[in-house]
Design a protein around this motif. Structure first.
Motif, PDB file in Angstrom:
ATOM      1  N   LEU A   1     -15.877  96.170  66.716  1.00 14.60           N
ATOM      2  CA  LEU A   1     -15.258  94.931  66.860  1.00 14.60           C
ATOM      3  C   LEU A   1     -15.490  93.642  66.900  1.00 14.60           C
ATOM      4  N   GLU A   2     -16.364  93.216  67.067  1.00 13.42           N
ATOM      5  CA  GLU A   2     -17.631  91.678  66.203  1.00 13.42           C
ATOM      6  C   GLU A   2     -17.042  91.661  64.837  1.00 13.42           C
ATOM      7  N   THR A   3     -17.720  92.983  64.337  1.00 16.36           N
ATOM      8  CA  THR A   3     -17.391  92.854  62.739  1.00 16.36           C
ATOM      9  C   THR A   3     -16.153  92.719  62.119  1.00 16.36           C
ATOM     10  N   GLU A   4     -15.054  93.259  62.505  1.00 21.82           N
ATOM     11  CA  GLU A   4     -13.240  92.552  62.555  1.00 21.82           C
ATOM     12  C   GLU A   4     -12.930  92.273  62.732  1.00 21.82           C
ATOM     13  N   LEU A   5     -13.376  91.081  63.996  1.00 19.42           N
ATOM     14  CA  LEU A   5     -13.032  90.469  64.064  1.00 19.42           C
ATOM     15  C   LEU A   5     -13.342  88.670  63.307  1.00 19.42           C
ATOM     16  N   SER A   6     -14.443  89.415  62.527  1.00 16.29           N
ATOM     17  CA  SER A   6     -14.828  88.651  61.409  1.00 16.29           C
ATOM     18  C   SER A   6     -14.489  88.559  60.243  1.00 16.29           C
ATOM     19  N   GLY A   7     -13.867  89.381  60.125  1.00 16.03           N
ATOM     20  CA  GLY A   7     -12.870  89.451  59.090  1.00 16.03           C
ATOM     21  C   GLY A   7     -13.665  90.639  57.365  1.00 16.03           C
TER      22      GLY A   7
END
Length: 214
Positions: A163-169
């Motif tokens: 989730l965090e990785t996707e949010l950071s692009g």
């Protein structure tokens, strides 16, 4: 969408004949934060067999409740949540098999699940996809114990990382293939959330006493 991160330990690999002997569920919010957890040993009503994997013996589970007696609690925890697991097809398959044995007429579609193993092909650098290898590449220092609540915690940590990785692009691939050659797309949790909302969970009390036969 909120999540139920699930891990089951079993007597073997075939849900048509093997049984759940240990179940752990973590409740996780939309950001990946753990809200609570629950676990129980389960009496499989047959020999354990796979002690070499999880360390559990017939004696460990002989006084545990049958899955049918745990069914109301399991339904309460899963209701309205996408199911997350490392190798989601395995865990969902065993849950559905236990539901059927308990005469609970609900099935969780695979589409309502998030597989932290498959999503590792998108959100982690290339490498092996077992739980321990994924944790290592994600920089997560939780141990894999092959016990339900501990391994559910590992899967929850991977979900939070994705989730965090996707949010950071950041993605390491835009698409991938799982070990069976099926297409893996990013943000599986969004599609799982939609599918989870379509599940018509039934209240145990409305089904009558025959439901709790296994």
């Amino acid at each position: 969408m909120e999540y139920a991160v699930v891990d089951v330990e079993t007597t073997g690999l075939d849900p048509t004949r093997d049984r759940v002997i240990d179940i752990g569920i973590l409740l996780v919010d939309s950001t990946g934060l753990v809200q609570g957890d629950w676990s129980s040993l389960v009496n499989p009503q047959r020999p354990v067999d796979a002690t070499f994997i999880h360390g559990l013996t017939d004696e460990d589970v002989e006084s545990a409740p049958a899955f049918s007696l745990l069914l109301p609690r399991v339904v309460e925890l899963l209701r309205g949540r996408a199911v997350v697991a490392h190798n989601a097809s395995f865990d969902i398959g065993f849950l559905n098999a236990e539901f059927a044995r308990a005469r609970y007429p609900v099935m969780i579609p695979r589409a309502a699940g998030v597989c932290t193993m498959d999503q590792s092909r998108i959100y982690l650098p290339p490498g092996r996809h077992n739980l321990a290898a994924c944790l290592e590449r994600a920089g997560i220092t939780l141990p894999v114990k092959h016990r339900s609540i501990a391994d559910a915690q590992c899967s929850a940590a991977l979900l939070a990382h994705y989730l965090e990785t996707e949010l950071s692009g950041v993605r390491y691939a835009d698409t991938a293939q799982d070990r069976h050659g099926n297409l893996v797309l990013p943000r599986e949790w969004e599609r799982a959330a939609e599918a989870a909302r379509s599940i018509q969970w039934l209240d145990i009390a409305d089904l009558g006493p025959a439901t709790l036969n296994s």
